[in-house]
Write a protein that holds these residues in place. Sequence first.
Motif, PDB file in Angstrom:
ATOM      1  N   GLN A  31       0.839  -1.200   0.000  1.00 19.80           N
ATOM      2  CA  GLN A  31       0.000   0.000   0.000  1.00 19.80           C
ATOM      3  C   GLN A  31       0.872   1.248   0.000  1.00 19.80           C
ATOM      4  O   GLN A  31       1.725   1.421   0.863  1.00 19.80           O
ATOM      5  N   ALA A  32       0.633   2.118  -0.980  1.00 17.59           N
ATOM      6  CA  ALA A  32       1.364   3.375  -1.041  1.00 17.59           C
ATOM      7  C   ALA A  32       0.780   4.363  -0.037  1.00 17.59           C
ATOM      8  O   ALA A  32      -0.375   4.253   0.369  1.00 17.59           O
ATOM      9  N   ARG A  33       1.595   5.327   0.341  1.00 21.58           N
ATOM     10  CA  ARG A  33       1.109   6.392   1.207  1.00 21.58           C
ATOM     11  C   ARG A  33       0.045   7.210   0.486  1.00 21.58           C
ATOM     12  O   ARG A  33       0.043   7.340  -0.732  1.00 21.58           O
ATOM     13  N   ALA A  34      -0.839   7.798   1.273  1.00 22.35           N
ATOM     14  CA  ALA A  34      -1.865   8.656   0.682  1.00 22.35           C
ATOM     15  C   ALA A  34      -1.226   9.857  -0.011  1.00 22.35           C
ATOM     16  O   ALA A  34      -1.702  10.304  -1.059  1.00 22.35           O
ATOM     17  N   GLU A  35      -0.129  10.377   0.539  1.00 25.96           N
ATOM     18  CA  GLU A  35       0.589  11.495  -0.061  1.00 25.96           C
ATOM     19  C   GLU A  35       1.990  11.038  -0.431  1.00 25.96           C
ATOM     20  O   GLU A  35       2.636  10.312   0.331  1.00 25.96           O
ATOM     21  N   PRO A  36       2.513  11.443  -1.602  1.00 28.03           N
ATOM     22  CA  PRO A  36       3.871  11.044  -1.987  1.00 28.03           C
ATOM     23  C   PRO A  36       4.905  11.544  -0.986  1.00 28.03           C
ATOM     24  O   PRO A  36       4.737  12.603  -0.372  1.00 28.03           O
ATOM     25  N   TRP A  37       5.969  10.789  -0.822  1.00 24.24           N
ATOM     26  CA  TRP A  37       7.053  11.205   0.055  1.00 24.24           C
ATOM     27  C   TRP A  37       7.773  12.415  -0.541  1.00 24.24           C
ATOM     28  O   TRP A  37       7.924  12.537  -1.757  1.00 24.24           O
ATOM     29  N   THR A  38       8.254  13.281   0.304  1.00 21.34           N
ATOM     30  CA  THR A  38       9.156  14.363  -0.064  1.00 21.34           C
ATOM     31  C   THR A  38      10.487  14.120   0.631  1.00 21.34           C
ATOM     32  O   THR A  38      10.565  13.346   1.599  1.00 21.34           O
ATOM     33  N   LEU A  39      11.533  14.787   0.157  1.00 18.11           N
ATOM     34  CA  LEU A  39      12.819  14.636   0.832  1.00 18.11           C
ATOM     35  C   LEU A  39      12.748  15.140   2.266  1.00 18.11           C
ATOM     36  O   LEU A  39      13.361  14.560   3.173  1.00 18.11           O
ATOM     37  N   ALA A  40      11.986  16.195   2.493  1.00 18.15           N
ATOM     38  CA  ALA A  40      11.842  16.700   3.870  1.00 18.15           C
ATOM     39  C   ALA A  40      11.153  15.660   4.744  1.00 18.15           C
ATOM     40  O   ALA A  40      11.541  15.452   5.908  1.00 18.15           O
ATOM     41  N   GLY A  41      10.133  15.002   4.208  1.00 19.71           N
ATOM     42  CA  GLY A  41       9.449  13.976   4.974  1.00 19.71           C
ATOM     43  C   GLY A  41      10.340  12.789   5.276  1.00 19.71           C
ATOM     44  O   GLY A  41      10.324  12.242   6.386  1.00 19.71           O
ATOM     45  N   LEU A  42      11.130  12.364   4.290  1.00 19.92           N
ATOM     46  CA  LEU A  42      12.056  11.255   4.506  1.00 19.92           C
ATOM     47  C   LEU A  42      13.143  11.633   5.509  1.00 19.92           C
ATOM     48  O   LEU A  42      13.588  10.799   6.303  1.00 19.92           O
ATOM     49  N   GLU A  43      13.561  12.888   5.458  1.00 18.70           N
ATOM     50  CA  GLU A  43      14.573  13.330   6.429  1.00 18.70           C
ATOM     51  C   GLU A  43      14.020  13.253   7.843  1.00 18.70           C
ATOM     52  O   GLU A  43      14.705  12.795   8.768  1.00 18.70           O
ATOM     53  N   ALA A  44      12.783  13.676   8.019  1.00 19.94           N
ATOM     54  CA  ALA A  44      12.165  13.600   9.336  1.00 19.94           C
ATOM     55  C   ALA A  44      11.995  12.162   9.801  1.00 19.94           C
ATOM     56  O   ALA A  44      12.010  11.881  11.007  1.00 19.94           O
ATOM     57  N   ALA A  45      11.857  11.234   8.858  1.00 20.62           N
ATOM     58  CA  ALA A  45      11.687   9.815   9.195  1.00 20.62           C
ATOM     59  C   ALA A  45      13.015   9.101   9.409  1.00 20.62           C
ATOM     60  O   ALA A  45      13.023   7.906   9.713  1.00 20.62           O
ATOM     61  N   GLY A  46      14.144   9.800   9.253  1.00 18.17           N
ATOM     62  CA  GLY A  46      15.446   9.210   9.527  1.00 18.17           C
ATOM     63  C   GLY A  46      16.179   8.665   8.323  1.00 18.17           C
ATOM     64  O   GLY A  46      17.239   8.042   8.482  1.00 18.17           O
ATOM     65  N   MET A  47      15.687   8.925   7.112  1.00 15.94           N
ATOM     66  CA  MET A  47      16.303   8.355   5.917  1.00 15.94           C
ATOM     67  C   MET A  47      17.747   8.816   5.713  1.00 15.94           C
ATOM     68  O   MET A  47      18.585   8.082   5.208  1.00 15.94           O
ATOM     69  N   PHE A  48      18.083  10.043   6.150  1.00 21.54           N
ATOM     70  CA  PHE A  48      19.394  10.614   5.829  1.00 21.54           C
ATOM     71  C   PHE A  48      20.291  10.763   7.053  1.00 21.54           C
ATOM     72  O   PHE A  48      21.106  11.679   7.143  1.00 21.54           O
ATOM     73  N   GLU A  49      20.161   9.854   7.997  1.00 17.56           N
ATOM     74  CA  GLU A  49      20.997   9.916   9.201  1.00 17.56           C
ATOM     75  C   GLU A  49      22.445   9.554   8.897  1.00 17.56           C
ATOM     76  O   GLU A  49      23.354   9.991   9.608  1.00 17.56           O
ATOM     77  N   ARG A  50      22.673   8.751   7.858  1.00 16.01           N
ATOM     78  CA  ARG A  50      24.047   8.366   7.503  1.00 16.01           C
ATOM     79  C   ARG A  50      24.585   9.181   6.339  1.00 16.01           C
ATOM     80  O   ARG A  50      25.758   9.555   6.321  1.00 16.01           O
ATOM     81  N   VAL A  51      23.760   9.399   5.358  1.00 13.55           N
ATOM     82  CA  VAL A  51      24.147  10.170   4.172  1.00 13.55           C
ATOM     83  C   VAL A  51      23.222  11.374   4.095  1.00 13.55           C
ATOM     84  O   VAL A  51      22.003  11.214   4.050  1.00 13.55           O
ATOM     85  N   PRO A  52      23.771  12.592   4.091  1.00 16.28           N
ATOM     86  CA  PRO A  52      22.904  13.785   4.083  1.00 16.28           C
ATOM     87  C   PRO A  52      22.146  13.922   2.767  1.00 16.28           C
ATOM     88  O   PRO A  52      22.542  13.383   1.730  1.00 16.28           O
ATOM     89  N   SER A  53      21.046  14.658   2.815  1.00 18.85           N
ATOM     90  CA  SER A  53      20.205  14.811   1.632  1.00 18.85           C
ATOM     91  C   SER A  53      20.745  15.843   0.655  1.00 18.85           C
ATOM     92  O   SER A  53      20.426  15.796  -0.546  1.00 18.85           O
ATOM     93  N   ALA A  54      21.562  16.792   1.122  1.00 15.69           N
ATOM     94  CA  ALA A  54      22.013  17.884   0.253  1.00 15.69           C
ATOM     95  C   ALA A  54      22.724  17.395  -1.003  1.00 15.69           C
ATOM     96  O   ALA A  54      22.434  17.881  -2.111  1.00 15.69           O
ATOM     97  N   PRO A  55      23.663  16.433  -0.914  1.00 17.54           N
ATOM     98  CA  PRO A  55      24.306  15.957  -2.144  1.00 17.54           C
ATOM     99  C   PRO A  55      23.326  15.288  -3.112  1.00 17.54           C
ATOM    100  O   PRO A  55      23.507  15.360  -4.329  1.00 17.54           O
TER     101      PRO A  55
END
Length: 348
Positions: A140-164
């Motif tokens: 099941q997909a999320r009701a709203e598409p993910w954004t980079l800001a949303g993924l950052e808040a969820a911990g996606m970029f704890e090892r590799v930052p999102s800026a690059p």
Amino acid sequence: MSPGRARGHADPVSVSGQSGRFVARAPLPALTPERAAGAARAAGALWGPLAGLLRPEVTDLFLNGDGTVWVDRGGGARPEPGLRIPPDEALALAMRLVAAGDRHVDAATPCADVRLGAGLRVHAVLPPVSGGGALLSIRQARAEPWTLAGLEAAGMFERVPSAPLRALVARRANLLVTGSAGSGKTSLLAALLGEAPGQERILLLEDVAELRLAHPHVVALEARQANLDGAGAIGLDRLLREALRMRPDRLVVGEVRGPELRELLVALNTGHDGGAGTLHANSLADVPARLEALGALAGWDAGALARQAVSAIDAVIHVARDSDGVRRVAATGVLRLDGDRLAIGEGR
């Protein structure tokens, strides 16, 4: 159903003839308790004992051959206590869901993959292939598409930052997002593509539609399986050739897993910048071997695949789901040549 209808607005206005005559349609009736109850009954008739489990927080749901049901609510699959679906009911459920996706599954064609609505992907396997009762794998997909800001808040970029990664999208780099099943490849790719400028035309090609982008100009093409007579199949390789005639600014393959790799690499090597795709791989180090295997399916030897891949793909982004259930970008890498073979080195 259009977004306007989903919100209870009037149907889109239709136009006919050179005079531009407008025909306004009546708005949909309000969602009364009676209508809501009717919708619930329809969902129950389709989904049966699974109807109450597909809540917004659920990412995956599995029906196993022994009748047990497992649900992933973001922290890994867990068994649903007290629920066991009898074999006959499981078989009927699988056939009903596949039929709702305009496809057919039975003993002669025991496997099927369908999309239901905008956010559900259902894969069914029937006996005897399943080795037990009917199997269902529902994403099941999320009701709203993910954004980079949303993924950052969820911990996606704890090892590799999102800026690059944002910078890669901005400079129209060709990206390959890799990882194991359920690691977050699709979510990350969707969020990255959402960073593309709004005037760019994104051509999105998938076996079964799953990617949902927060972008104003997305054209989606979906592969078609063969009919009961074995005719009419349209694969991703064919869709890629068609997409090249549709003036894409970014060419995206939701999941590369067959000979379509050849068409994608050739396209990315002939001036189509900003393209992307996902690939199943257990680690960054495994990516060259996975690409070589797919290149062999397309008729390329290891040397030909290596030269094409190094030239076409600017960066590899590997994602992994850790033991705590959080999906994270684990590493980034750059493909390179090691003699006549494909290799990869870590980097940003």
